[in-house]
Design a protein around this motif. Structure first.
Motif, mmCIF file in Angstrom:
data_model
loop_
_atom_site.group_PDB
_atom_site.id
_atom_site.type_symbol
_atom_site.label_atom_id
_atom_site.label_comp_id
_atom_site.label_asym_id
_atom_site.label_seq_id
_atom_site.Cartn_x
_atom_site.Cartn_y
_atom_site.Cartn_z
ATOM 1 N N PHE B 389 57.744 -30.934 19.606
ATOM 2 C CA PHE B 389 56.490 -30.918 20.347
ATOM 3 C C PHE B 389 56.540 -29.892 21.468
ATOM 4 C CE2 PHE B 389 52.743 -32.529 22.182
ATOM 5 C CZ PHE B 389 52.957 -32.717 23.527
ATOM 6 N N LEU B 390 57.640 -29.884 22.185
ATOM 7 C CA LEU B 390 57.782 -28.949 23.288
ATOM 8 C C LEU B 390 57.760 -27.509 22.814
ATOM 9 C CD1 LEU B 390 60.456 -30.223 25.728
ATOM 10 C CD2 LEU B 390 58.128 -29.601 26.225
ATOM 11 N N PHE B 391 58.500 -27.221 21.769
ATOM 12 C CA PHE B 391 58.539 -25.843 21.286
ATOM 13 C C PHE B 391 57.164 -25.377 20.856
ATOM 14 C CE2 PHE B 391 62.623 -24.865 22.106
ATOM 15 C CZ PHE B 391 63.577 -25.645 21.479
ATOM 16 N N ALA B 392 56.472 -26.260 20.125
ATOM 17 C CA ALA B 392 55.129 -25.887 19.696
ATOM 18 C C ALA B 392 54.243 -25.643 20.907
ATOM 19 C CB ALA B 392 54.548 -26.999 18.823
ATOM 20 N N LEU B 393 54.434 -26.477 21.919
ATOM 21 C CA LEU B 393 53.648 -26.332 23.132
ATOM 22 C C LEU B 393 53.924 -24.992 23.796
ATOM 23 C CD1 LEU B 393 51.758 -28.490 24.160
ATOM 24 C CD2 LEU B 393 53.456 -29.107 25.837
ATOM 25 N N PHE B 394 55.178 -24.616 23.821
ATOM 26 C CA PHE B 394 55.506 -23.368 24.487
ATOM 27 C C PHE B 394 54.987 -22.164 23.743
ATOM 28 C CE2 PHE B 394 57.358 -23.934 28.393
ATOM 29 C CZ PHE B 394 58.091 -25.100 28.391
ATOM 30 N N ASP B 395 54.895 -22.324 22.426
ATOM 31 C CA ASP B 395 54.227 -21.289 21.657
ATOM 32 C C ASP B 395 52.829 -21.064 22.177
ATOM 33 O OD1 ASP B 395 54.942 -21.090 18.102
ATOM 34 O OD2 ASP B 395 55.571 -19.910 19.839
ATOM 35 N N GLU B 396 52.147 -22.189 22.358
ATOM 36 C CA GLU B 396 50.779 -22.136 22.863
ATOM 37 C C GLU B 396 50.732 -21.491 24.232
ATOM 38 O OE1 GLU B 396 49.087 -26.021 21.748
ATOM 39 O OE2 GLU B 396 47.655 -25.549 23.341
ATOM 40 N N VAL B 397 51.704 -21.817 25.061
ATOM 41 C CA VAL B 397 51.716 -21.276 26.418
ATOM 42 C C VAL B 397 51.809 -19.761 26.373
ATOM 43 C CG1 VAL B 397 53.113 -21.082 28.472
ATOM 44 C CG2 VAL B 397 52.640 -23.309 27.532
ATOM 45 N N ASN B 398 52.659 -19.280 25.506
ATOM 46 C CA ASN B 398 52.798 -17.832 25.408
ATOM 47 C C ASN B 398 51.493 -17.173 24.992
ATOM 48 O OD1 ASN B 398 55.409 -17.503 26.254
ATOM 49 N ND2 ASN B 398 56.250 -18.012 24.257
ATOM 50 N N ASN B 399 50.808 -17.844 24.046
ATOM 51 C CA ASN B 399 49.499 -17.312 23.657
ATOM 52 C C ASN B 399 48.564 -17.247 24.849
ATOM 53 O OD1 ASN B 399 50.319 -17.090 21.078
ATOM 54 N ND2 ASN B 399 49.344 -18.965 20.355
ATOM 55 N N LYS B 400 48.565 -18.313 25.619
ATOM 56 C CA LYS B 400 47.675 -18.368 26.764
ATOM 57 C C LYS B 400 48.006 -17.272 27.764
ATOM 58 C CE LYS B 400 45.337 -22.595 26.922
ATOM 59 N NZ LYS B 400 45.904 -23.647 26.094
ATOM 60 N N LEU B 401 49.283 -17.008 27.932
ATOM 61 C CA LEU B 401 49.675 -15.980 28.885
ATOM 62 C C LEU B 401 49.129 -14.616 28.480
ATOM 63 C CD1 LEU B 401 53.313 -16.954 29.815
ATOM 64 C CD2 LEU B 401 51.345 -16.858 31.316
ATOM 65 N N GLU B 402 49.174 -14.380 27.192
ATOM 66 C CA GLU B 402 48.613 -13.108 26.725
ATOM 67 C C GLU B 402 47.125 -13.041 26.994
ATOM 68 O OE1 GLU B 402 51.781 -12.874 23.104
ATOM 69 O OE2 GLU B 402 49.633 -12.886 22.646
ATOM 70 N N GLU B 403 46.492 -14.193 26.675
ATOM 71 C CA GLU B 403 45.047 -14.262 26.895
ATOM 72 C C GLU B 403 44.711 -13.976 28.347
ATOM 73 O OE1 GLU B 403 43.796 -17.976 24.936
ATOM 74 O OE2 GLU B 403 42.115 -17.823 26.348
ATOM 75 N N GLU B 404 45.567 -14.439 29.202
ATOM 76 C CA GLU B 404 45.294 -14.386 30.629
ATOM 77 C C GLU B 404 45.092 -12.966 31.116
ATOM 78 O OE1 GLU B 404 47.583 -17.280 33.165
ATOM 79 O OE2 GLU B 404 48.019 -15.351 34.128
ATOM 80 N N VAL B 405 45.913 -12.091 30.591
ATOM 81 C CA VAL B 405 45.839 -10.705 31.079
ATOM 82 C C VAL B 405 44.441 -10.150 30.894
ATOM 83 C CG1 VAL B 405 46.749 -8.405 30.767
ATOM 84 C CG2 VAL B 405 48.262 -10.369 30.584
ATOM 85 N N SER B 406 43.910 -10.368 29.685
ATOM 86 C CA SER B 406 42.575 -9.817 29.409
ATOM 87 C C SER B 406 41.526 -10.515 30.249
ATOM 88 C CB SER B 406 42.259 -9.932 27.926
ATOM 89 O OG SER B 406 42.291 -11.274 27.537
ATOM 90 N N ILE B 407 41.677 -11.830 30.446
ATOM 91 C CA ILE B 407 40.664 -12.546 31.223
ATOM 92 C C ILE B 407 40.696 -12.110 32.674
ATOM 93 C CG2 ILE B 407 40.046 -14.792 32.129
ATOM 94 C CD1 ILE B 407 40.483 -15.991 29.554
ATOM 95 N N ARG B 408 41.880 -11.865 33.158
ATOM 96 C CA ARG B 408 41.992 -11.442 34.559
ATOM 97 C C ARG B 408 41.212 -10.146 34.790
ATOM 98 N NH1 ARG B 408 47.858 -10.813 36.771
ATOM 99 N NH2 ARG B 408 47.520 -11.766 38.776
ATOM 100 N N ASN B 409 41.432 -9.228 33.873
ATOM 101 C CA ASN B 409 40.683 -7.982 33.990
ATOM 102 C C ASN B 409 39.195 -8.258 33.938
ATOM 103 O OD1 ASN B 409 42.947 -6.470 34.210
ATOM 104 N ND2 ASN B 409 43.098 -6.034 32.034
ATOM 105 N N ALA B 410 38.812 -9.131 33.006
ATOM 106 C CA ALA B 410 37.385 -9.413 32.844
ATOM 107 C C ALA B 410 36.808 -10.029 34.102
ATOM 108 C CB ALA B 410 37.188 -10.359 31.657
ATOM 109 N N SER B 411 37.567 -10.929 34.742
ATOM 110 C CA SER B 411 37.005 -11.611 35.913
ATOM 111 C C SER B 411 36.873 -10.647 37.086
ATOM 112 C CB SER B 411 37.855 -12.820 36.282
ATOM 113 O OG SER B 411 38.938 -12.445 37.074
ATOM 114 N N ILE B 412 37.839 -9.764 37.245
ATOM 115 C CA ILE B 412 37.732 -8.783 38.336
ATOM 116 C C ILE B 412 36.507 -7.894 38.107
ATOM 117 C CG2 ILE B 412 38.848 -6.820 39.437
ATOM 118 C CD1 ILE B 412 41.496 -8.104 38.840
#
Lengths: 164, 785
Positions: B389-412
């Motif tokens: 469960f944890l490993f799968a969760l961390f997979d998701e976290v990594n995806n979110k981190l990638e997503e974050e970069v683009s969203i950050r740019n978008a929000s600025i």
């Protein structure tokens, strides 16, 4: 002597003592009366009712060996049975309880009586004999085919389940 | 004699007591005090005890005050009085503490009905409740309350507001149950907390406190668990040989003196009888020489099947987590699809243990060993599930981190656009534009809150499944058996399905793993600890009721004593395993840019660096800088490793010494037994040595003048002096390894008197013809011990 001292220290126990025989047990001890309750009343208490050794327990703590307990003896008994009683004390009293013929040794007959009480007579005589001889063989250190207190203590001190 | 007038108000009387008398008096007083202290341990009648007590107390009271000297006397008396008061206060406090223990009566009731093993589960539950209360206090007191009282209120900044897109559904029950909507943007989760360095009038440093509480949770739990383990190890002892006193122990310690219920007593009698019968059978038959190969094959087969099961369950969870990621992107989800992950995990926990038990029947182990295997396998199952469960969760976290970069740019970008539009439409460049409405700001994915939500959902579903299981598995079953029994063909109560027994190990393991999940999730969801406290509280009442109302005592009542440390050991293991993911995230993963107390920092532990730089005095900063130098840390680590190695060797040496002593005692005991019984020694070494001795019946009786000689030599025999045998070759020499060739002086043909058993090298020598004769001439050999 001093039941008034005991009374002030453990009033709840005295309450239990009193409710066993309300007409016999006085509520105050200033006259230092010597009231003893018979065996049959004590073993009817819920804590002791189901215990196979209830008669022996009460006899051990009574002064006359017949099971008549004064309030002092009553407090004695429950303080020894209490969870916080020290292990050495419990060992001593356990030895006395299992010693049916009161000769300060656990001989084979004592063991047989203990076993029959524990199993409610479900084992055959050969099985009883086997178990008692095995137990005697395991615990008897000085080879006199009865267990003295030091034999008993040595065996019990290693037991993991003794305190309960 | 000391002055009998103990009223030592006048100095002259004091002087009349000499130093020696004072000492003696002091000794007596100490002795009386000791008697008072150990009086509890003596099996005296109450009357005798009270008489002695009064006597000792009077003596102590009378003379204690007199022992102080001169001007110090008053102070001494005062000190003594304060000590007495302190002891009394301690005793009263102990009594008070005992009465304060919650649920004591309830647990005692369960104990008298079901025996000590079932009660041990409730005692464990109570202990867990205590620990969780402390953690709850820490978390709420130092993190939640400051944020609520001194931080910004809801709706003021983007992270604390429900985004506009979600607002219409934010209050829906189904959304709240999923911990979205208003739940997500509340103190329950990591994302709500602001990253201001200090808040409020008190300049409370919230981010630092958040980190410290997170770490302190683990520290406190570790300390408490280890302390309890050490205490249990003390009481248990358990160093006796397992098979040494089987029958004696069964006879004298099997009755549970706390049983007060007739039905339980009956069961206890039956189980004792069965246990005796089993031991008898064990004793009577020799090793069953069964087909070892078949048994081994079956065991390997069983283990293989179980490993397959474990692998299968791990894969299933991984698969389901991946699917839930896909679901996250869709909106039209059924209830099942939304909660699939939690359901599957709980179901696995329900279904697999009985499966393991069935497979384990192939193995034919002794029940106690089989139980240990079973517990080990369930443990492996839960652990595997949790980590997958944890490993799968961390997979998701990594995806979110990638997503974050683009969203950050978008929000600025969106913010810049907003200001541009504002100045465009207002044609007024002097006024500063109001900040964008918080619910309009584009929000990042906030992976920490997502992780927190997952853990909270898992915990909640675990609670639901547990309670439902009890309700259906125990209560409904009991109701059906009780009422359907009147109109059913066979006796429901006596045979299948009958009433349930309380599954101790299953419940304890469930509790341990639940705690593991709390430890893991508490950093991302501070509210989780509060939820757990509520769960434990309700569990205590609910399970107590369920046990008393719907369960029957076990057929085989087994002991709880040694198991306590086993469960504590499991808890400790789980603690370490839950520590790892949290520490990993603190150290390596970057926090989200727009939510949580660490937003804006490169790593979470940068808070500490910041605090050291800004808040602490300068020299501490440089000190820490030096301390963090690898040149210092590596030697420190090496030192610790060496210390561990040293302590390990010391403890091994002690164990060896212990074993040797035990062996010696055992030998002594056996010899004693055999000597009294006049039988042959069973010790092989002794037997061999006996065989080597000359025949004792050939010895003539002892001539009288030899007795002085013997007394002398008896005295000298304890000294080990190789060279002294020169003049008197009959010297009874103590055997020592350093002795020169004994053959030169004739054989030492008998073991020395005072020594205990042990290898006797000197005995091995049969001297030349002259030796034995000389030896024998000395008359009766001394007794062998």
């Amino acid at each position: 002597m001093f039941p008034d001292l005991l009374l002030s220290v453990c009033p709840r126990l005295h309450g239990r003592f009193h409710e066993l025989a309300p007409h016999l047990v006085p509520l105050d001890y200033t006259n230092q009366p010597d009231i003893r309750l018979p065996l049959a009343l004590i073993v009817s208490m819920p804590e002791l009712k189901e215990n196979p050794f209830r008669n022996r327990i009460v006899e051990v703590f009574s002064e006359d060996g017949q099971g008549n307990l004064s309030f002092n003896d009553f407090v004695d008994m429950f303080s020894a049975l209490c969870e916080t009683a020290p292990r050495e004390l419990k060992t001593i009293y356990a030895f006395k309880i299992y010693d049916f013929n009161v000769d300060n040794f656990l001989c084979k007959e004592d063991l047989e009586k203990t076993l029959n009480r524990l199993t409610k007579g479900e084992l055959t005589p050969e099985e009883v004999n086997l178990v008692c001889s095995k137990a005697m063989e395991e615990a008897d250190l000085d080879g006199d085919s009865k267990l003295s207190f030091s034999d008993f203590e040595n065996m019990i001190s290693k037991a993991p389940d003794f305190l309960r | 004699t000391p002055s009998s007038d103990t009223d030592s108000n006048t100095d002259s009387e004091e002087e009349s007591m000499s130093e020696g008398e004072m000492e003696r008096l002091k000794e007596e007083v100490e002795e009386k005090k000791k008697v008072i202290a150990i009086m509890r341990n003596k099996p005296w009648r109450m009357k005798r005890r009270l008489v002695h007590l009064k006597e000792c107390q009077e003596f102590v009271d009378k003379f204690e005050g007199a022992l102080g000297k001169g001007k110090g006397r008053k102070f001494y008396a005062y000190k003594v009085m304060m000590t007495k008061k302190w002891i009394k206060f301690q005793r009263d406090f102990e009594n008070f503490k005992t009465t304060c223990i919650p649920w004591e009566r309830k647990i005692k009731e369960v104990e008298s009905h079901f025996g000590s093993s079932v009660a041990s589960y409730f005692i464990f539950l109570r202990w867990m409740y205590g620990m969780n209360m402390v953690l709850f206090g820490l978390t709420f007191g130092l993190v939640v309350i400051p944020e609520v009282l001194m931080g910004l209120p809801y709706g003021s900044i983007p992270r604390k507001t429900v985004p506009r897109a979600e607002q219409p559904t934010a209050q829906d029950y189904s959304v709240l149950m999923d911990f979205n909507g208003y739940c997500k943007y509340s103190v329950l989760f990591y994302g709500y907390y602001n990253n201001q360095r200090t808040i409020g009038l008190l300049k409370f440093r919230l981010p630092l406190s958040y980190l410290m509480v997170g770490v302190g949770t683990f520290g406190y739990s570790l300390m408490v668990v280890i302390r309890t383990m050490a205490k249990n190890a003390d009481v248990g002892g358990g160093d006796g040989d397992d098979g040494e006193f089987t029958f004696a122990w069964k006879m004298f310690t099997s009755w549970d003196y706390l049983i007060g219920n007739a039905e339980t007593a009956d069961n206890k009698y039956a189980s004792i009888t069965t246990s005796f019968k089993e031991s008898i059978v064990d004793e009577q038959e020799n090793q069953k020489d069964e087909n070892i190969h078949l048994r081994r094959f079956l065991r390997v087969l069983a283990n293989f099947m179980i490993i397959c099961c474990l692998g299968g369950s791990g894969y299933l969870i991984f698969f389901v987590v991946k699917r839930s990621q896909e679901f996250a992107n869709r909106d039209d989800l059924s209830w099942y699809e939304k909660n699939e992950l939690e359901l599957i995990m709980s179901l696995l926990g329900l279904v697999c243990p009985p499966l393991f038990e069935t497979i384990a029947e192939l193995e034919e182990y002794h029940p106690r060993i089989a139980l240990k295997w079973q517990l080990g396998r369930i443990f492996a199952l839960f652990l595997g599930n949790l980590y997958t469960f944890l490993f799968a969760l961390f997979d998701e976290v990594n995806n979110k981190l990638e997503e974050e970069v683009s969203i950050r740019n978008a929000s600025i970008w969106a913010q810049k656009e907003y200001y541009a539009n504002f100045t465009l439409y207002n044609n007024d460049t002097d006024t500063t534009p109001p900040p964008m409405d918080p619910s309009d700001v584009i929000r990042g994915p906030c992976w920490e809150t997502a992780v927190g939500i997952e853990f909270v959902k898992l915990t909640v579903s675990d609670i639901q499944v547990t309670y439902l299981t009890i309700l259906i598995g125990d209560f409904a079953r009991a109701v059906i058996v009780r009422f359907l029994n009147y109109c059913w063909c066979w006796d429901l109560e006596a045979t299948y399905p009958s009433y349930g027994e309380f599954d101790i190990s299953g419940n304890v393991l469930g509790l341990v793993f639940n705690q593991g999940m709390i430890w893991m999730g508490a950093f991302y969801a501070p509210g989780l600890v509060g939820i757990n406290v509520l769960r434990l509280l309700s569990s205590m009442y609910y399970q107590c009721w369920a046990v008393m109302a719907t369960n029957v005592p076990h057929e085989r009542v087994f002991k709880a004593s040694k198991s306590n440390n086993f469960y504590m050991g499991l808890l400790l293991l789980i603690l370490f395993l839950s520590l790892l993911p949290v520490v990993y995230t603190i150290m390596t993963l970057p926090p989200s840019f727009d939510c949580g107390p660490f937003s804006g920092k490169a790593k979470m532990f940068d808070v500490i660096m910041e605090t050291i730089d800004l808040d602490l005095p300068a020299f501490l900063g440089t000190l820490m800088g030096y301390a963090a130098n690898p040149g210092l840390i590596i030697p420190a680590v090496l030192l610790m490793v060496l210390a561990i190695y040293y302590l390990n060797s010391v403890s091994e040496a002690y164990q060896h010494a212990n074993a040797e002593l035990k062996k010696k005692m055992q030998m002594a005991r056996d010899e004693e037994k055999n000597r009294r019984n006049n039988t042959e020694s069973t010790d092989q070494v002794m037997k061999d040595l006996e065989d080597l001795l000359p025949n004792r019946s050939l010895l003539p009786p002892a001539p009288p003048p030899e007795t002085d000689n013997k007394a002398d030599q008896g005295g000298k025999s304890t000294k080990v002096r190789p060279g002294t045998a020169g003049k008197d070759v009959n010297l009874q020499k103590d055997v020592s390894l350093s002795s020169p060739n004994p053959n030169a002086r004739g054989a030492v043909t008998r073991p020395p008197g005072p020594r205990g058993p042990g290898p006797l090298p000197g005995n091995g020598q049969q001297g030349p013809g002259g030796g034995p004769g000389r030896g024998r001439g000395r008359g009766q050999p001394p007794p062998r011990r």
